[in-house]
Each structure stands twice: as C-alpha cells, then as structure tokens.
Design a protein around this motif. Structure first.
Motif, mmCIF file in Angstrom:
data_model
loop_
_atom_site.group_PDB
_atom_site.id
_atom_site.type_symbol
_atom_site.label_atom_id
_atom_site.label_comp_id
_atom_site.label_asym_id
_atom_site.label_seq_id
_atom_site.Cartn_x
_atom_site.Cartn_y
_atom_site.Cartn_z
ATOM 1 N N LEU A 453 21.694 -10.699 29.875
ATOM 2 C CA LEU A 453 21.220 -9.818 30.584
ATOM 3 C C LEU A 453 22.402 -9.028 31.120
ATOM 4 C CD1 LEU A 453 18.393 -11.229 32.675
ATOM 5 C CD2 LEU A 453 18.281 -9.605 31.180
ATOM 6 N N LYS A 454 23.558 -9.598 31.227
ATOM 7 C CA LYS A 454 24.732 -9.184 31.658
ATOM 8 C C LYS A 454 25.453 -8.371 30.353
ATOM 9 C CE LYS A 454 26.363 -12.215 35.534
ATOM 10 N NZ LYS A 454 27.014 -13.333 35.991
ATOM 11 N N GLU A 455 25.451 -8.890 29.582
ATOM 12 C CA GLU A 455 25.973 -7.964 28.155
ATOM 13 C C GLU A 455 25.198 -6.741 27.994
ATOM 14 O OE1 GLU A 455 25.753 -10.658 25.156
ATOM 15 O OE2 GLU A 455 27.786 -11.875 25.630
ATOM 16 N N GLU A 456 23.803 -6.891 27.907
ATOM 17 C CA GLU A 456 22.946 -5.909 27.901
ATOM 18 C C GLU A 456 23.155 -4.595 29.150
ATOM 19 O OE1 GLU A 456 18.084 -4.309 27.466
ATOM 20 O OE2 GLU A 456 18.748 -6.888 27.851
ATOM 21 N N HIS A 457 23.450 -5.194 30.421
ATOM 22 C CA HIS A 457 23.792 -4.393 31.480
ATOM 23 C C HIS A 457 24.924 -3.615 31.273
ATOM 24 C CE1 HIS A 457 25.176 -3.208 35.490
ATOM 25 N NE2 HIS A 457 24.273 -3.004 35.683
ATOM 26 N N GLY A 458 25.967 -4.073 30.765
ATOM 27 C CA GLY A 458 27.368 -3.531 30.413
ATOM 28 C C GLY A 458 27.179 -2.514 29.385
ATOM 29 N N LYS A 459 26.361 -2.729 28.420
ATOM 30 C CA LYS A 459 26.312 -1.722 27.182
ATOM 31 C C LYS A 459 25.589 -0.682 27.762
ATOM 32 C CE LYS A 459 23.818 -1.474 22.506
ATOM 33 N NZ LYS A 459 23.357 -2.337 21.731
ATOM 34 N N ILE A 460 24.276 -0.883 28.331
ATOM 35 C CA ILE A 460 23.533 0.522 28.901
ATOM 36 C C ILE A 460 24.225 1.180 30.043
ATOM 37 C CG2 ILE A 460 21.418 1.019 30.165
ATOM 38 C CD1 ILE A 460 19.924 -1.388 29.138
ATOM 39 N N GLY A 461 25.275 0.411 30.818
ATOM 40 C CA GLY A 461 26.113 1.180 31.638
ATOM 41 C C GLY A 461 26.942 2.127 31.075
ATOM 42 N N ARG A 462 27.452 1.638 29.975
ATOM 43 C CA ARG A 462 28.519 2.514 29.198
ATOM 44 C C ARG A 462 27.751 3.742 28.750
ATOM 45 N NH1 ARG A 462 30.464 -2.546 27.645
ATOM 46 N NH2 ARG A 462 29.283 -2.605 25.980
ATOM 47 N N GLN A 690 18.255 14.873 28.870
ATOM 48 C CA GLN A 690 19.461 13.976 29.208
ATOM 49 C C GLN A 690 19.119 13.565 30.714
ATOM 50 O OE1 GLN A 690 22.795 16.307 28.599
ATOM 51 N NE2 GLN A 690 23.052 15.875 26.573
ATOM 52 N N LYS A 691 18.653 14.073 31.774
ATOM 53 C CA LYS A 691 18.201 13.707 32.773
ATOM 54 C C LYS A 691 17.187 12.858 32.782
ATOM 55 C CE LYS A 691 20.245 17.241 35.875
ATOM 56 N NZ LYS A 691 19.821 18.288 36.755
ATOM 57 N N ALA A 692 16.295 13.150 32.016
ATOM 58 C CA ALA A 692 15.066 12.076 31.756
ATOM 59 C C ALA A 692 15.522 10.949 31.061
ATOM 60 C CB ALA A 692 13.827 12.793 31.089
ATOM 61 N N GLN A 693 16.269 10.905 30.127
ATOM 62 C CA GLN A 693 16.738 9.679 29.628
ATOM 63 C C GLN A 693 17.619 8.904 30.596
ATOM 64 O OE1 GLN A 693 19.109 10.854 26.110
ATOM 65 N NE2 GLN A 693 19.562 8.552 25.472
ATOM 66 N N ALA A 694 18.612 9.632 31.301
ATOM 67 C CA ALA A 694 19.479 8.839 32.203
ATOM 68 C C ALA A 694 18.493 8.283 33.451
ATOM 69 C CB ALA A 694 20.419 9.920 33.078
ATOM 70 N N THR A 695 17.293 8.829 33.625
ATOM 71 C CA THR A 695 16.554 8.193 34.789
ATOM 72 C C THR A 695 15.871 7.110 33.943
ATOM 73 O OG1 THR A 695 15.874 10.402 35.413
ATOM 74 C CG2 THR A 695 14.357 8.539 35.984
ATOM 75 N N ARG A 696 15.409 7.024 32.568
ATOM 76 C CA ARG A 696 15.086 5.811 32.103
ATOM 77 C C ARG A 696 16.106 4.598 32.064
ATOM 78 N NH1 ARG A 696 12.773 9.829 28.752
ATOM 79 N NH2 ARG A 696 14.597 9.523 27.113
ATOM 80 N N ILE A 697 17.361 5.181 31.770
ATOM 81 C CA ILE A 697 18.433 4.199 31.519
ATOM 82 C C ILE A 697 18.458 3.485 32.951
ATOM 83 C CG2 ILE A 697 20.646 3.854 31.038
ATOM 84 C CD1 ILE A 697 20.549 6.047 28.771
ATOM 85 N N GLN A 698 18.461 4.294 33.894
ATOM 86 C CA GLN A 698 18.693 3.913 35.327
ATOM 87 C C GLN A 698 17.662 2.754 35.709
ATOM 88 O OE1 GLN A 698 19.018 7.293 37.629
ATOM 89 N NE2 GLN A 698 21.214 7.663 37.293
ATOM 90 N N GLN A 699 16.458 3.024 35.278
ATOM 91 C CA GLN A 699 15.221 2.019 35.593
ATOM 92 C C GLN A 699 15.438 0.918 34.916
ATOM 93 O OE1 GLN A 699 11.862 4.450 34.489
ATOM 94 N NE2 GLN A 699 11.800 5.607 36.463
ATOM 95 N N GLN A 700 15.997 0.929 33.653
ATOM 96 C CA GLN A 700 16.376 -0.343 32.703
ATOM 97 C C GLN A 700 17.408 -1.025 33.410
ATOM 98 O OE1 GLN A 700 17.217 0.908 28.848
ATOM 99 N NE2 GLN A 700 15.328 1.851 28.450
ATOM 100 N N ILE A 701 18.490 -0.266 33.917
ATOM 101 C CA ILE A 701 19.546 -1.011 34.743
ATOM 102 C C ILE A 701 19.008 -1.754 35.948
ATOM 103 C CG2 ILE A 701 21.650 -0.788 36.078
ATOM 104 C CD1 ILE A 701 22.433 1.360 33.912
ATOM 105 N N LYS A 702 17.922 -1.102 36.697
ATOM 106 C CA LYS A 702 17.359 -1.587 37.996
ATOM 107 C C LYS A 702 16.879 -2.929 37.612
ATOM 108 C CE LYS A 702 14.647 -0.418 41.802
ATOM 109 N NZ LYS A 702 13.763 0.788 42.525
ATOM 110 N N LYS A 703 15.974 -2.793 36.551
ATOM 111 C CA LYS A 703 15.132 -3.767 36.068
ATOM 112 C C LYS A 703 15.931 -5.037 35.778
ATOM 113 C CE LYS A 703 11.146 -5.878 34.680
ATOM 114 N NZ LYS A 703 11.666 -7.203 34.016
ATOM 115 N N ILE A 704 17.000 -4.800 34.915
ATOM 116 C CA ILE A 704 18.000 -5.730 34.364
ATOM 117 C C ILE A 704 18.619 -6.438 35.539
ATOM 118 C CG2 ILE A 704 20.309 -6.279 33.134
ATOM 119 C CD1 ILE A 704 19.333 -4.198 31.283
ATOM 120 N N ASN A 705 18.931 -5.717 36.690
ATOM 121 C CA ASN A 705 19.764 -6.197 37.620
ATOM 122 C C ASN A 705 18.814 -7.277 38.577
ATOM 123 O OD1 ASN A 705 22.155 -5.043 37.347
ATOM 124 N ND2 ASN A 705 21.530 -3.008 38.577
#
Length: 985
Positions: A453-462, A690-705
């Motif tokens: 999960l931490k590796e996936e978090h770093g990849k999605i954060g980048r 892009q903002k919709a995609q960023a929102t989806r990525i932020q939700q993924q990051i939140k779920k991963i956290n």
C-alpha cells in the motif's frame, strides 16, 4: 491636390457660410436651420428622405462580385430605391458586398478595415477580381445624362499585383471613360462619400466607436462625420501651397539677382570698353587653369576609389574569417551529432545487453514460483498426516483415560486430579502453539499489505503531482488566452505588453540605434489557419524571441527584460545586423514546390527584418508544409526529394526529413491559432477532466491511507497478542514439567497403551517438526520468489529508464541535426557574400585602372596646354562659366568696336527685363499677403461653423434624451480636441 478637391472645399465653405448666416437670421426656428445645413441634413436624413423630394440620382441599383475575397461569383444583387437589408449566415458575403462597394467607388483598402492593400481582395489562386456597380442617373441631379443615360455602371478590376482600373459605362454598355478623375467628379455630383462613417459605417468602425472610451476618439469621429476634418486638411494644403509659392517667389528673387548681374554687365560694357589683348591674355590663363582644374577634380574622384579599394581588400579577411568560423562550426556540429548518435547507439546496445539478463531473471522467478507451489503441496500433505496422528492420539488418550479412571478409584483423588490437569495443560499448549503459528502468518500478511500500500501511495502521489502541475499550466494558459481577447499580445506572456511599452519609450528617448522587433510570433500571420500547429512546432521558441541590430541594443533590451521579467524566464534575443531589404531566396536557396508551400510562403510578414531573421535562424524558405503525414513521408523520403528542401512538417506538427520522422509533443497551437474562444473552451474542458481525475486520485489516496492505518493497527495488535500468547505458553510448559516429575503407580495394562501413546506423540512431534520445517522452507521459498520477482521488476524498470533516457537524446540528436543544417546554411551564405565581395573588388579595380588611364590622358593634355602645373583653387565649372562669359565679353567688345548701336540696344533690353521682373516679384509678394488675409477670414468662418455644428449636435442630443426621459450632457473642447458625453437616468 487635384482641382476637384479645391473646388469641393470652396463649395463646402460657401455652403457652410450660408448655413451659418441663415442660422444667425433665425435662431428661433431650429428645425429650419437643420434642414438648411448640408452636413447635418445628411446626418439626419439616414437615407429615408422626405415625401416631397424624389432622389433618383446616385442610388445603387445592383452590384456584382467576381473572384472577390473568397467568393467566385456573388450577385448580381438588385436593390430597391429606399431602405435595403442584406441578410445571411456568416461567410455568405454580406461584408464582401459592402467592401466591394467601398473599393469600387474610389475608397482605399484601409477604409474597408478588411486588408492593408487591394491585392488582398483577389481570391486565392486567381489573377484578378472584378466588381460592377450600377448607379441610377435620373432626375435634376443626374450626371451628364446626355452621355451616360439613365444609369451609370462602374466596372473595377483589381489585379494580383494590387493595380486597379476603372471603366465608366453608359446605360447601353458603352465605355465612356477610364479615368479615376471622372469617377471622382461623378461621386461629387451625387455627394457619395464612402470614407465618411455617417455614409458608410463598417463593422470595425462601429465597434471602434462603441468600444472607444477616449474623448479624443469621439472628437475625431465628430470631425470626420461633419467633414470638418476634410476642411482642416484643405486649409493645411492651402497653407503648404502658399509656402511653396513663397519659395518660388524667393527663387525668382534669386533669378532676379542673375538678371541684375546681367544688367550690370551690359551697363559695364556700355560705360566702358576694355582692351581685347588683356582679355585674351586672361582667357589664355583661364584655359590653363581649366586644364589643370580638370586634372585636380579627376584626382579627387580617383582618391576615394583607391581608398575604398584598399578598405575592401582589408575587409576580405573578415569574410574569410567568417567562412572559416562557420566551417569550424559545421565540423563541431557534425562531430557533436556523431557523438550523440554514438551515445544513442550505446544506449540501444546497453538495452540489448540487459535484455538477456532480464529474460534470465524472469525464468528464475518462474522456477522459484514452481518450487514454491511444490513446497505448498508438501505442507498441505504434512498437515493432513499431522491431523490423522492427532485423531489417533485422541482415541488412544480416551482409552488411557478410561483405564486411569479405574486406577484412580484405587490410587486416590489426588492422582486423578493431577492427571486431568496435565491433560488439560497439554491440550491448552497444543491450541496455543496453533494460535502462535496463525498469528505469525497474519503478521507476515499485514507487513506485506502495508509495504504494498505504501508503494502504491507513492506512485499515485507522484501521478497527482504531475497532474496538478499540468492543471496549473493549463489554468495559466486560460488566463493568458482570456486576457488576449482584447490584446493578442498577451498570448506571448502577461509581461509582454509592458515590455513592448518600455521598448517603445526607450526608442523614443533614443536609447536604441535600431528599434528591436518582437516577439516574432506577434509580427507574423498565417495565410492558412490549418497550418498553425505545424508552423508553431517548426519555429518553437523563436515565436517569443526578439531580434536586435547590434550588441549595444541587446544590452539595453536585456535591461528592460530584467525589469519586466523579475525572476521569470526571459524571451530569447537574436542579434543580427538589420538589412534594409528582404533576402533574395529565389536562387539556389528556397524550395519551390508546385503543390505545397514553404513556411516562408505560408506566412504573411510585413516587416522584412522579421522575415530575414527567420530565414537566417530557421531557414524557413527551405521547409515545406504538407498537411497529410503520409503524403509528407512520400515526398520527403522518396528517391528524388524536393530541391533545396531538408525538412517538412504536417498539419499535426509531425517532423519529417529524408530518413526519419518525429511526432510532435503538443497537439494544439498556443500562439498562432485564430479562434481564441475555441482554445479557451478546449483548455477549460481539459482542466475539468484533469480536476475530476485529480479528485479520483485523491479519493484513492484517502482510501489507501485508511487501509494503511487499518493494517498498521492490526499489525500492532497481532504483535501484542503474539507476545502475550508466547508468555502464556512458557508458563504452561513449566507447570506441565512439574506435574510430569511426580511419580504415580500405574497398572501393568496401562504401560503398553502409554508407550503406544508416547510413540504417537513422538511421531506427532516429528511430523510437527517436519511441518514447521516445510512451512519455514515455504516461507523462505516465498521470500526467494518475491526477491527474484523484485529483481526482475527492477531490471525491467532499469531497461525502461534507459529507454526513457534515450528520448531526450533523440530530441537532442534532432536539434543537433538542425544545427548542422543551420551552420551549413550560414557557411554557404557567407561564401556567397565573399564571392560577391571579391567580384565587387575586381569591378572596382577595373574602374580604378580605367580612371587612372583617363587621369594620365588628362595630365598629358593639360601638359600640352601648360607644361608647368598650375595650382588652381576654383572649380572647373566656375572656370568654364567665366571662360564662356569672357569669350562672350570679347565677342561683345569686338562687335562693339564694329557696331556700337548693337551694344546700346542690348543694354536697354537688359534694363527693361530687369524692371519687368522686379515689378512681377513685387506683385507676387502683394498677392501672398492678400492670401494670408483671406485665409485668416476663412479660418474664422471655419471656427464659427464648427461652433454652430457642435451647438446643433448638443441641441439634438438633449432633445433625444428628453424624449426618452433621460438627462445628460455633451461637452466639446475644441482647443484640446475632446468630446465628452454623459447620460443620467
């Protein structure tokens, strides 16, 4: 100025004076005065007219357009005698009709606001454009009805070179005149004014007036609409004509001095006669001086030619240095190209070398995965055997317990309780052992899950950081495009308008020797909007660049940029001497393809300095623009590519040369696109996605956290539970050892069963040990497999990284290839300049040699006349004039000695001529003085007319506001030439 203009000025002045006089006679009747004023009646009329007046002269009956602007054939349009409306979709030709009417009736191209020259109105691909306008010619205001008849047709032809010819035809179609003066006379007769916005109001002029906020602009509009501006220009013309007349009078005064001198000479001849011998001696001396004066002037002409020849010979070294310099740059560029190519080949070889290792690692990972699967089967088999042994142990324990129950009746309650307690402890120890094993597996699972999960978090954060940078860049582009709606210059950066203002002010202060040009992309325009992306990819950073004439101007421009771009990236500055003419690229340099244009041909560049800069820096005359990518590859990569062409671009920005092709990084034009609103909508839609995609990525990051937090909490709880369980197992093991050390009497029948039970327990322990060993081996194999898999992924990632490193090297290779072509282009340019320079030196040497031969011949001739050289300070022209005068004087004296009456007659004629010219000059001076008085009176009348017109405008303005229930004011400031208008509810 033409006679027509002078007559119209005087007529308009007389009309305006009469209007002013009538207004002074009757100030109470405002409506009558308005009808008497020809200017304001035109403003109020609006083409409607009164019911009592029939206007049959000057009405447009029909108009026909052929190959005009973008229309092959438009019309004929037949118009009515009153109000007409022309409607249609965009591009249907409404503006073309009005533009054609303005141009056909004598208007210039600037008056249409549709182009800067007439040749721009000719349809692309055609040699000429034709416009035919028919005007009605009936009634009392008809123009030469006996010649033209009831209708006049004006035929205009505009050629591709910008020339226009007129034909004025009668009703029967006969050509009456081809002169523009005849057209102007006809328009004056009909009072048609195509340049007056009150008569013809174009879209651009209406937008300019509606959007104009300056009081000076409103005043200019008032002056132009009332033709006061034309009157003022006429006054300026008359004043300049008066100055020309005064200059001519002064010239006549100078001529009067010559006449007076002639008169003095005649008088001198008349008064006294000199000796002919003295005059002959003086004439001979003047001839000697004349001969050596010609030699001296020839030497003066020869000296600068020799100096120029010497300077040109010295400057040859500079051309040689330039040629050597660019030859050296060509060698360096080719060397750099070869190095980059070798570097790219090295990277390719490195990838090829790493590929077998990657295959080996993949095979090793697969082999270890096979071993892991086999070990898992063994673990499951051991677990099944252990489960069977446990069942046997349970059955045997039940039998032993039954026997012990019987023994316990004889041995006592204490032994039975101890045995039961021992069995209970053993069962509990066995359960605890299984629980510890389960907790260990859970711990491994939680640790693995946290790491993944931490590796996936770093990849999605980048990915989110890269996406956010793209969103910020697109938002800046949207702001730039929105600001460029009113100012196209803002496309090139928000600081660009301020920079150009600073450059303009510095140029006015004289800080620049030559005003810099830039940004280059702002000074060019496209003939075909579809090629915007191709041209932008071709020119790249040069669109925002500036060009300077010399390094001193470059330093001044750098200072201005430092103040405008504080901390930001500044535009590039190209320093190259400004040449006063456009480069001749038609010979040996430019590509000339019958189907596809070059970049130079696809651009409209008004400033030849900008064109020369792009030719020198990018070689745009040798780059083709081919819209279709497949067609571009076929043309460029065939056996016979176009001559002088080294590069081509498709409309999608793809770059194609003789052997390779590259795809463009960008998909849309940022600086040269014509539709700003479409660009803004496209970027806004892209930002939303892009903002919709960023929102989806932020939700993924939140779920991963949340998952990481949950797994870490489970891991901590599992660790604590495992520690507590191990402590409990240790205590139970100690207690069991104490109970086992107590000796108890046993029955002889119980011993075999206990031995068998012990054997089963031993087997269980052995099998459990084998199970644990196999499980540990499985864990080791899993770790080994994961390490091999990670090693394979790292190796594959390394190969991908190396491949990514090759992309900028490919770009650098392409850029270096372009630098090689550019250096070769400059080398060829300076070699041609050196060749031209050497040819000029040869021509100059031939001229000097020819001049020296002439000089020697002149010296020989002068030596024949006077062996000793005479120092002469006078010019040959003055000596020749004096020799001619002296010869005339000698002849005069000879004639005087022969006929004295002739001398007396010449004297009286010179005196009479002198008196007549003196009288004429005096009369002209009096006329100029009288003209000044007349002009002063007319200027006073002009000021009065302007005052009455402004008062009448204010009156109508107040009346209109009062009818609509508003209040306001209109203030004229004729001194400062401003007009302010305010309206209040």
């Amino acid at each position: 100025m033409s006679k027509r203009k002078n007559s119209s000025v005087s007529e308009s002045l007389n009309k305006r004076v009469r209007a002013v006089e009538e207004e002074d006679d009757d100030n109470d009747n405002v409506d009558d005065n308005d009808q008497d004023d020809p200017v304001l009646s035109q403003v109020q009329d609006g083409g409607s007219g009164g019911d009592d007046v029939v206007r049959d002269a000057g009405i447009v009956e029909s108009i026909t357009l052929k190959n005009f602007m973008c229309h092959t054939l438009l019309g004929p349009f037949a118009f009515g005698s009153n109000v007409n409306f022309v409607v249609g979709n965009n591009g249907s030709g409404k503006s073309a009709v009005l533009t054609a009417l303005i141009v056909a009736l004598g208007g210039n191209a600037q008056a249409t606001n549709r182009g800067s020259s007439l040749k721009g109105f000719v349809k692309e691909g055609e040699s000429s454009a034709d416009v035919s306008v028919t005007l009605r010619n009936r009634g009392k205001d008809a123009y030469k009805p006996e010649v033209f008849g009831p209708a006049i047709t004006v035929d205009l032809r505009i050629t591709r070179e910008g020339l226009r010819t007129y034909k004025l035809k009668s009703k029967s179609g006969q050509v009456v005149s081809t002169k523009k003066e005849e057209l102007m006379s006809m328009l004056d007769n009909f009072n048609i004014q195509v340049n007056n916005p009150i008569s013809v109001l174009t879209q651009e002029m209406s937008k300019y007036f509606l959007h104009s906020k300056g009081e000076g602009d409103k005043y200019k509009f008032f002056m132009k609409a009332t033709q006061l501006d034309q009157m003022r220009e006429d006054f300026v013309y008359i004043k300049s004509t008066k100055h020309v007349t005064a200059d001519k009078v002064e010239q006549h005064s100078e001529h009067l001095k010559d006449i007076k001198q002639n008169y003095r000479e005649k008088e001198e001849c008349y008064k006294s006669l000199t000796s002919l011998d003295e005059m002959s001696t003086k004439l001979e001396e003047l001839r000697k001086q004349m001969a050596w004066a010609l030699v001296t002037e020839m030497e003066k002409e020869l000296e600068p030619m020799k100096e120029k020849l010497q300077l040109d010979r010295k400057s040859t070294e500079k051309y040689d240095e330039k040629v050597d310099e660019w030859k050296h740059k060509v060698e360096e560029s080719e060397k750099k190209y070869k190095q980059i190519q070798e570097q790219l080949e090295g990277i390719t070889q490195q990838v090829q070398d790493l590929q077998p290792r990657c295959t080996e690692l993949k095979a090793e990972a697969q082999r270890r995965n096979t071993l892991l699967k086999s070990c898992e089967v063994t673990v499951h088999r051991c677990k099944a055997n252990l489960r069977d042994l446990e069942k046997d142990k349970a059955q045997l324990s039940t039998r032993i317990n039954d026997l012990k129950l019987s023994i316990s009746q004889t041995t006592g309650a204490e032994s039975q309780a101890r045995t039961e307690h021992m069995e209970q402890i053993k069962a509990e120890l066995e359960n605890i052992t299984h629980h510890i094993s389960t907790l260990s597996q859970q711990t491994d699972q939680y640790q693995h899950a946290c790491t993944r999960l931490k590796e996936e978090h770093g990849k999605i954060g980048r990915e989110l950081a890269v996406l956010q940078k793209s969103i910020d860049a697109n938002e800046r582009n949207v702001r730039t495009l929105e600001s460029s709606r009113s100012n196209r210059l803002r496309r090139f950066g928000e600081h660009m308008p301020a920079l150009l203002t600073a450059i303009e002010e510095a140029h006015k202060r004289g800080q620049f020797k030559q005003k810099p040009r830039g940004p280059l992309g702002y000074l060019i325009s496209l003939k075909d909007p579809e090629l915007a992306l191709a041209v932008e990819v071709c020119l790249k950073g040069q669109l925002q660049a500036f060009t300077c004439d010399n390094y001193e101007d470059e330093k001044v421009l750098q200072g201005l940029m430092a103040r405008a771009y504080q901390g930001g990236r500044r535009p590039t500055i190209i320093t190259s001497q400004f040449i006063p003419r456009l480069h001749d690229t038609t010979r040996r340099r430019a590509v000339n393809h019958p189907q596809y244009p070059s970049v130079l041909q696809a651009l409209e560049i008004e400033d030849h300095i900008v064109a020369n800069c792009l030719i020198d820096q990018r070689g745009i005359e040798s780059i083709l623009l081919i819209k279709n990518r497949t067609e571009a590859r076929r043309v460029m990569q065939s056996r016979n590519p176009p001559q002088n062409c080294y590069l081509a671009f498709s409309k999608d920005g793809d770059q194609i040369d003789n052997s390779r092709s590259y795809t463009a990084d960008q998909t849309r034009a940022n600086y040269l696109s014509g539709d700003v609103e479409e660009e803004i909508r496209h970027l806004q839609k892209e930002i939303e996605n892009q903002k919709a995609q960023a929102t989806r990525i932020q939700q993924q990051i939140k779920k991963i956290n949340e998952d990481i937090k949950q797994n870490e909490g489970l891991l901590r709880r599992t660790y604590m539970e495992q520690k507590t369980t191990k402590d409990k197992a240790t205590k139970l093991q100690l207690e069991l050892s104490d109970l086992q050390n107590v000796e108890e009497p046993q029955s002889e029948d119980l011993n075999p069963l206990e031995e068998e039970l012990q054997e089963i327990i031993t087997k269980i322990a052995s099998k459990r040990a084998e199970y644990e060993e196999t499980r540990n081996q499985m864990a080791n194999l899993r770790t080994s497999y994961e390490e091999a898999e990670q090693e394979y992924k790292r190796h594959k990632e390394q190969i991908n990284t190396i491949r990514e490193e090759a992309d900028p090297i490919k770009d650098e290779l392409s850029k270096t290839d372009q630098d090689v072509m550019k250096c070769k282009h400059h080398k060829k340019h300076y070699e041609e300049k050196r060749s031209t320079h050497l040819h000029n030196i040869q021509t100059l040497e031939a001229n000097v040699k020819s001049k020296e031969q002439e000089h020697q011949a002149s010296v020989a001739k002068a030596t024949e006349i006077s062996p000793e050289r005479v120092e002469v300070r006078r010019t040959a022209k003055s000596l020749d004039s004096e020799i001619t005068r002296l010869k005339a004087k000698i002849s005069s004296q000879q004639e005087q000695q022969g006929d004295r009456e002739e001398i007396v007659r010449q004297y009286h004629e010179a005196l009479e001529s002198y008196k007549n010219l003196t009288h004429q000059v005096k009369n002209l001076n009096s006329f100029i003085k009288c003209l000044d008085n007349v002009m002063n009176r007319r200027l006073y009348v002009y000021a009065e007319l302007r005052r009455f017109l402004s008062a009448r405008c204010k009156y109508y303005f107040d009346s209109m506001l009062k009818q609509r229930g508003y209040t306001g004011s209109m203030t004229f400031d004729h001194k400062n030439e401003t007009l302010s208008i305010s309206v209040r509810t």
